[in-house]
Design a protein around this motif. Structure first.
Motif, PDB file in Angstrom:
ATOM      1  N   LEU A 199    -106.146   5.920 -16.213  1.00  0.00           N
ATOM      2  CA  LEU A 199    -104.926   5.159 -15.948  1.00  0.00           C
ATOM      3  C   LEU A 199    -104.079   5.826 -14.876  1.00  0.00           C
ATOM      4  CD1 LEU A 199    -103.093   2.769 -16.606  1.00  0.00           C
ATOM      5  CD2 LEU A 199    -102.079   4.129 -18.439  1.00  0.00           C
ATOM      6  N   ALA A 200    -104.067   7.172 -14.853  1.00  0.00           N
ATOM      7  CA  ALA A 200    -103.268   7.872 -13.847  1.00  0.00           C
ATOM      8  C   ALA A 200    -103.731   7.465 -12.450  1.00  0.00           C
ATOM      9  CB  ALA A 200    -103.408   9.376 -14.037  1.00  0.00           C
ATOM     10  N   ARG A 201    -105.048   7.513 -12.239  1.00  0.00           N
ATOM     11  CA  ARG A 201    -105.575   7.191 -10.911  1.00  0.00           C
ATOM     12  C   ARG A 201    -105.275   5.734 -10.553  1.00  0.00           C
ATOM     13  NH1 ARG A 201    -111.729   8.565  -8.978  1.00  0.00           N
ATOM     14  NH2 ARG A 201    -111.362   8.027  -6.792  1.00  0.00           N
ATOM     15  N   LEU A 202    -105.413   4.867 -11.527  1.00  0.00           N
ATOM     16  CA  LEU A 202    -105.098   3.457 -11.297  1.00  0.00           C
ATOM     17  C   LEU A 202    -103.623   3.290 -10.925  1.00  0.00           C
ATOM     18  CD1 LEU A 202    -106.248   0.497 -11.525  1.00  0.00           C
ATOM     19  CD2 LEU A 202    -105.247   0.462 -13.817  1.00  0.00           C
ATOM     20  N   ALA A 203    -102.752   4.047 -11.587  1.00  0.00           N
ATOM     21  CA  ALA A 203    -101.308   3.922 -11.321  1.00  0.00           C
ATOM     22  C   ALA A 203    -100.988   4.307  -9.870  1.00  0.00           C
ATOM     23  CB  ALA A 203    -100.519   4.796 -12.292  1.00  0.00           C
ATOM     24  N   TYR A 204    -101.626   5.376  -9.367  1.00  0.00           N
ATOM     25  CA  TYR A 204    -101.382   5.762  -7.969  1.00  0.00           C
ATOM     26  C   TYR A 204    -101.814   4.628  -7.027  1.00  0.00           C
ATOM     27  CZ  TYR A 204    -100.403  10.633  -9.294  1.00  0.00           C
ATOM     28  OH  TYR A 204     -99.845  11.770  -9.831  1.00  0.00           O
ATOM     29  N   ALA A 205    -102.963   4.010  -7.318  1.00  0.00           N
ATOM     30  CA  ALA A 205    -103.456   2.929  -6.447  1.00  0.00           C
ATOM     31  C   ALA A 205    -102.535   1.714  -6.524  1.00  0.00           C
ATOM     32  CB  ALA A 205    -104.883   2.549  -6.852  1.00  0.00           C
ATOM     33  N   LEU A 206    -102.046   1.414  -7.704  1.00  0.00           N
ATOM     34  CA  LEU A 206    -101.138   0.264  -7.846  1.00  0.00           C
ATOM     35  C   LEU A 206     -99.821   0.539  -7.125  1.00  0.00           C
ATOM     36  CD1 LEU A 206    -101.793  -0.557 -11.595  1.00  0.00           C
ATOM     37  CD2 LEU A 206    -102.119  -2.176  -9.710  1.00  0.00           C
ATOM     38  N   ALA A 207     -99.341   1.770  -7.252  1.00  0.00           N
ATOM     39  CA  ALA A 207     -98.056   2.113  -6.636  1.00  0.00           C
ATOM     40  C   ALA A 207     -98.132   2.004  -5.114  1.00  0.00           C
ATOM     41  CB  ALA A 207     -97.637   3.517  -7.051  1.00  0.00           C
ATOM     42  N   ALA A 208     -99.345   2.076  -4.572  1.00  0.00           N
ATOM     43  CA  ALA A 208     -99.499   1.981  -3.114  1.00  0.00           C
ATOM     44  C   ALA A 208     -99.453   0.530  -2.626  1.00  0.00           C
ATOM     45  CB  ALA A 208    -100.826   2.630  -2.704  1.00  0.00           C
ATOM     46  N   ILE A 209     -99.424  -0.438  -3.534  1.00  0.00           N
ATOM     47  CA  ILE A 209     -99.349  -1.850  -3.105  1.00  0.00           C
ATOM     48  C   ILE A 209     -97.904  -2.138  -2.671  1.00  0.00           C
ATOM     49  CG2 ILE A 209     -99.528  -4.263  -3.856  1.00  0.00           C
ATOM     50  CD1 ILE A 209    -101.663  -3.413  -5.849  1.00  0.00           C
ATOM     51  N   PRO A 210     -97.705  -2.480  -1.388  1.00  0.00           N
ATOM     52  CA  PRO A 210     -96.327  -2.713  -0.938  1.00  0.00           C
ATOM     53  C   PRO A 210     -95.710  -3.882  -1.717  1.00  0.00           C
ATOM     54  CG  PRO A 210     -97.879  -2.682   0.912  1.00  0.00           C
ATOM     55  CD  PRO A 210     -98.701  -2.698  -0.332  1.00  0.00           C
ATOM     56  N   GLY A 211     -94.500  -3.697  -2.160  1.00  0.00           N
ATOM     57  CA  GLY A 211     -93.812  -4.774  -2.893  1.00  0.00           C
ATOM     58  C   GLY A 211     -93.937  -4.650  -4.396  1.00  0.00           C
ATOM     59  N   LEU A 212     -94.869  -3.824  -4.853  1.00  0.00           N
ATOM     60  CA  LEU A 212     -94.965  -3.602  -6.307  1.00  0.00           C
ATOM     61  C   LEU A 212     -94.043  -2.431  -6.645  1.00  0.00           C
ATOM     62  CD1 LEU A 212     -95.916  -4.042  -9.097  1.00  0.00           C
ATOM     63  CD2 LEU A 212     -98.134  -3.084  -8.529  1.00  0.00           C
ATOM     64  N   ASN A 213     -92.832  -2.780  -7.043  1.00  0.00           N
ATOM     65  CA  ASN A 213     -91.786  -1.757  -7.172  1.00  0.00           C
ATOM     66  C   ASN A 213     -91.703  -1.132  -8.545  1.00  0.00           C
ATOM     67  OD1 ASN A 213     -91.077  -2.359  -4.539  1.00  0.00           O
ATOM     68  ND2 ASN A 213     -89.733  -4.028  -5.194  1.00  0.00           N
ATOM     69  N   ARG A 214     -92.179  -1.865  -9.549  1.00  0.00           N
ATOM     70  CA  ARG A 214     -92.020  -1.366 -10.915  1.00  0.00           C
ATOM     71  C   ARG A 214     -93.334  -1.527 -11.666  1.00  0.00           C
ATOM     72  NH1 ARG A 214     -86.224  -3.190 -13.361  1.00  0.00           N
ATOM     73  NH2 ARG A 214     -84.941  -1.969 -11.945  1.00  0.00           N
ATOM     74  N   ILE A 215     -93.801  -0.435 -12.244  1.00  0.00           N
ATOM     75  CA  ILE A 215     -95.046  -0.471 -13.022  1.00  0.00           C
ATOM     76  C   ILE A 215     -94.748   0.075 -14.408  1.00  0.00           C
ATOM     77  CG2 ILE A 215     -97.431   0.362 -13.170  1.00  0.00           C
ATOM     78  CD1 ILE A 215     -97.276   0.859 -10.102  1.00  0.00           C
ATOM     79  N   ARG A 216     -95.201  -0.655 -15.398  1.00  0.00           N
ATOM     80  CA  ARG A 216     -95.063  -0.209 -16.789  1.00  0.00           C
ATOM     81  C   ARG A 216     -96.435  -0.323 -17.433  1.00  0.00           C
ATOM     82  NH1 ARG A 216     -89.534  -1.066 -17.604  1.00  0.00           N
ATOM     83  NH2 ARG A 216     -88.627  -2.411 -16.026  1.00  0.00           N
ATOM     84  N   TYR A 217     -96.592   0.263 -18.589  1.00  0.00           N
ATOM     85  CA  TYR A 217     -97.840   0.073 -19.310  1.00  0.00           C
ATOM     86  C   TYR A 217     -97.608   0.203 -20.809  1.00  0.00           C
ATOM     87  CZ  TYR A 217     -97.937   5.203 -19.121  1.00  0.00           C
ATOM     88  OH  TYR A 217     -97.624   6.536 -19.243  1.00  0.00           O
ATOM     89  N   ALA A 218     -98.356  -0.583 -21.576  1.00  0.00           N
ATOM     90  CA  ALA A 218     -98.224  -0.566 -23.045  1.00  0.00           C
ATOM     91  C   ALA A 218     -99.498  -1.186 -23.624  1.00  0.00           C
ATOM     92  CB  ALA A 218     -97.005  -1.376 -23.486  1.00  0.00           C
ATOM     93  N   THR A 219     -99.956  -0.733 -24.766  1.00  0.00           N
ATOM     94  CA  THR A 219     -99.396   0.271 -25.623  1.00  0.00           C
ATOM     95  C   THR A 219    -100.221   1.543 -25.515  1.00  0.00           C
ATOM     96  OG1 THR A 219     -98.471  -1.309 -27.192  1.00  0.00           O
ATOM     97  CG2 THR A 219     -99.019   0.834 -28.067  1.00  0.00           C
ATOM     98  N   SER A 220     -99.552   2.666 -25.504  1.00  0.00           N
ATOM     99  CA  SER A 220    -100.250   3.939 -25.328  1.00  0.00           C
ATOM    100  C   SER A 220    -100.520   4.598 -26.667  1.00  0.00           C
ATOM    101  CB  SER A 220     -99.381   4.889 -24.524  1.00  0.00           C
ATOM    102  OG  SER A 220     -99.239   4.391 -23.228  1.00  0.00           O
ATOM    103  N   HIS A 221    -101.540   5.424 -26.673  1.00  0.00           N
ATOM    104  CA  HIS A 221    -101.817   6.253 -27.843  1.00  0.00           C
ATOM    105  C   HIS A 221    -101.504   7.703 -27.480  1.00  0.00           C
ATOM    106  CE1 HIS A 221    -103.691   8.114 -31.251  1.00  0.00           C
ATOM    107  NE2 HIS A 221    -103.989   6.925 -31.752  1.00  0.00           N
ATOM    108  N   PRO A 222    -100.807   8.441 -28.345  1.00  0.00           N
ATOM    109  CA  PRO A 222    -100.483   9.829 -28.015  1.00  0.00           C
ATOM    110  C   PRO A 222    -101.714  10.654 -27.646  1.00  0.00           C
ATOM    111  CG  PRO A 222     -99.290   9.154 -29.992  1.00  0.00           C
ATOM    112  CD  PRO A 222    -100.213   8.029 -29.635  1.00  0.00           C
ATOM    113  N   ARG A 223    -102.842  10.359 -28.287  1.00  0.00           N
ATOM    114  CA  ARG A 223    -104.061  11.137 -28.014  1.00  0.00           C
ATOM    115  C   ARG A 223    -104.516  11.024 -26.569  1.00  0.00           C
ATOM    116  NH1 ARG A 223    -107.656   9.139 -32.862  1.00  0.00           N
ATOM    117  NH2 ARG A 223    -109.494   9.368 -31.574  1.00  0.00           N
ATOM    118  N   ASP A 224    -104.209   9.923 -25.921  1.00  0.00           N
ATOM    119  CA  ASP A 224    -104.671   9.700 -24.547  1.00  0.00           C
ATOM    120  C   ASP A 224    -103.586   9.985 -23.508  1.00  0.00           C
ATOM    121  OD1 ASP A 224    -107.293   8.786 -25.301  1.00  0.00           O
ATOM    122  OD2 ASP A 224    -106.330   6.962 -26.019  1.00  0.00           O
TER     123      ASP A 224
END
Ligand code: 5AD
Ligand code: SF4
Length: 472
Positions: free
Chosen positions: A245-270
């Motif tokens: 997910l971390a790597r995916l988040a960096y790639a998503l954040a590079a999309i111009p105009g995508l200003n806010r990224i959230r994610y749910a639901t997380s597990h503490p283990r991951d």
């Protein structure tokens, strides 16, 4: 796999033929955000058949109940709604308007046969992993005049079969959900999800990025990535490697105009160090994290099969705050899991006092047939669960109010999404998801603007525009 037919005779008469004449579709959605996403995708899949959303079931040629099975009385709610829809279907059919009733989602998955036995006027029963086959199911229901049930876990991934051209949920929306992962292999003692949603599956990076780009092109600025275990994401990347997910988040954040990224639901283990580092590096990752802990007692966490201790949770939170000091937490709690004593419950209260939550959901444990905890000894009496839930919710409410109050006097970026209820008012969302209302021009809708928070209301905030500084 494949279509199975229920033996129950069909009650309906003359279902619509397979032409693409305009037809009304009414979807009723219960449950989680993923169900909201699934409902939108079911509408996408049916659009080529001529189905367009209508606001009321009596105007609909097809009604879908997208159901949730996570806690008590889910099935009973479905049957009572079906009773109401049966009358609508009968009235419409008397007037020569054939009507399809479909039951989708996790109740359909868990209780498909029961639905057809108790409500034989239901035409289609489909689980969460088969809705890409809806057009085929509609055609088969029309042809054979018998109920169609599809509750298997097909070998093909539905995401590979959903239309690529799908617009986000509602064109013009600034916020959208995007499912990147589904299912769960963790088997918490209390939970039906591994049985209703199936094994953990991640979509490919390419398909997630393509859908995100389409959303952004249509105006979306704030995407919530969804998954039952979203931070267990492990999609195949274009380089053939497995992306987390971390790597995916960096790639998503590079999309111009995508200003806010959230994610749910997380597990503490991951919640690993790479993901925590992404919170440090990416301003686009919103400082608000839903990280269910369920209990603060190590004994109960073990019984729940959660795979972490209360202190390990505290340590994850510490690291998250180190990476992103303004990060606020939301969580889920269960009180009255089998074996929970007063002492265990007090450990939960202590964890809440230590961590502090900006928002949280808390539930009384409810027995889900087929899950390990359902048959466990030492079930907690209902009145004890009631008292614990009340105490926990009072503490969580206090913390939520304190968090919202702490924003009063601060300036926060608000993405305006709609006109407010009062004349001259516009409303939007803070990074922590609170609705924020200001007096301002509707031209600001679609922009992220600094707002000074002036007042805390029960579940929202009032503010005033700081017009000289505009973020986007
Ligand atoms: N009883 C009570 N709450 C439950 N949840 C899941 N299963 C149950 C159950 N059997 C809660 C958990 C989960 C949230 C989505 O629902 O807190 O995180
Ligand atoms: Fe259910 Fe546990 Fe999986 Fe979450 S991690 S979906 S609570 S089994």
């Amino acid at each position: 796999m494949g279509l199975r037919r229920a033996g129950a005779p069909a009650v309906m008469t003359g279902l619509p033929s397979s032409s693409t004449a305009p037809r009304g579709l009414h979807v009723i959605t219960w449950g989680c955000q993923m169900n909201v996403y699934d409902s939108a995708r079911m509408s996408d899949v049916l659009r080529p058949l001529g189905y367009q959303p209508v606001d009321t079931p009596d105007a609909a040629d097809m009604i879908i109940l997208n159901t949730c099975h996570i806690r008590d009385r889910a099935a009973e709610k479905v049957f009572s709604e079906l009773g109401r829809l049966r009358k609508i279907k009968e009235a419409r059919e008397t007037a020569g308007q054939p009507t399809i009733i479909a039951v989708a989602g996790c109740v359909a998955q868990a209780e498909g046969q029961e639905i057809l036995a108790r409500a034989p006027y239901v035409d289609i029963v489909l689980g969460p992993q088969t809705y890409h086959r809806l057009p085929e199911m509609v055609a088969r229901a029309a042809r054979a005049g018998g109920a169609v049930i599809e509750t298997d876990f097909p070998a093909e991934q539905k995401f590979d079969f959903l239309p690529d051209t799908a617009a986000p949920q509602t064109p013009g929306n600034l916020t959208a959900f995007l499912t990147i992962q589904e299912g769960c292999d963790k088997f918490c003692s209390f939970c039906v999800v591994p049985y209703t949603r199936g094994a953990e599956v991640s979509r490919s990076v390419t398909s997630v990025l393509a859908e995100a780009r389409r959303m952004v092109e249509s105006g979306v600025q704030d995407i919530s990535l969804l998954g039952q275990n979203v931070n267990a994401y492990h999609g195949t990347g274009p380089d053939g490697e497995v992306w987390d997910l971390a790597r995916l988040a960096y790639a998503l954040a590079a999309i111009p105009g995508l200003n806010r990224i959230r994610y749910a639901t997380s597990h503490p283990r991951d919640m690993d160090d790479a993901l925590i580092a992404a919170h440090r590096d990416l301003p686009e990752l919103m400082p608000y994290l839903h990280l269910p802990v369920q209990s603060g007692s190590d004994k109960i966490l073990r019984a729940m099969n959660r795979g972490h201790t209360a202190d390990e949770y505290r340590e994850i939170v510490r690291k998250l705050h180190e990476a992103r000091p303004d990060l606020a937490l939301s969580s889920d709690f269960i009180v009255g899991h089998p074996g929970e004593t007063d002492e265990d419950f007090e450990a939960t209260m202590q964890l809440v006092r230590d961590v502090t939550f900006a928002q949280a959901y808390s539930f009384k444990y409810s027995q889900r047939p087929g899950t390990p905890a359902a048959g466990a000894p030492l079930q907690v009496p209902e009145d004890v669960k009631d008292a614990r839930l009340q105490a926990l919710q009072a503490l969580l409410r206090e913390q939520q109010d304190a968090f919202n109050q702490s924003l009063v006097g601060q300036t926060v970026p608000v993405l305006f999404t709609s006109e407010g209820r009062k004349a001259g008012q516009i409303s939007g969302r803070s990074p922590w998801l609170q609705p924020v209302h200001v007096t301002g021009s509707r031209d600001l809708i679609g922009r992220e603007v600094p707002v000074r928070i002036t007042e805390r209301l029960t579940n929202s905030l009032n503010g005033i525009l700081e017009e000289e500084k505009v973020y986007a």
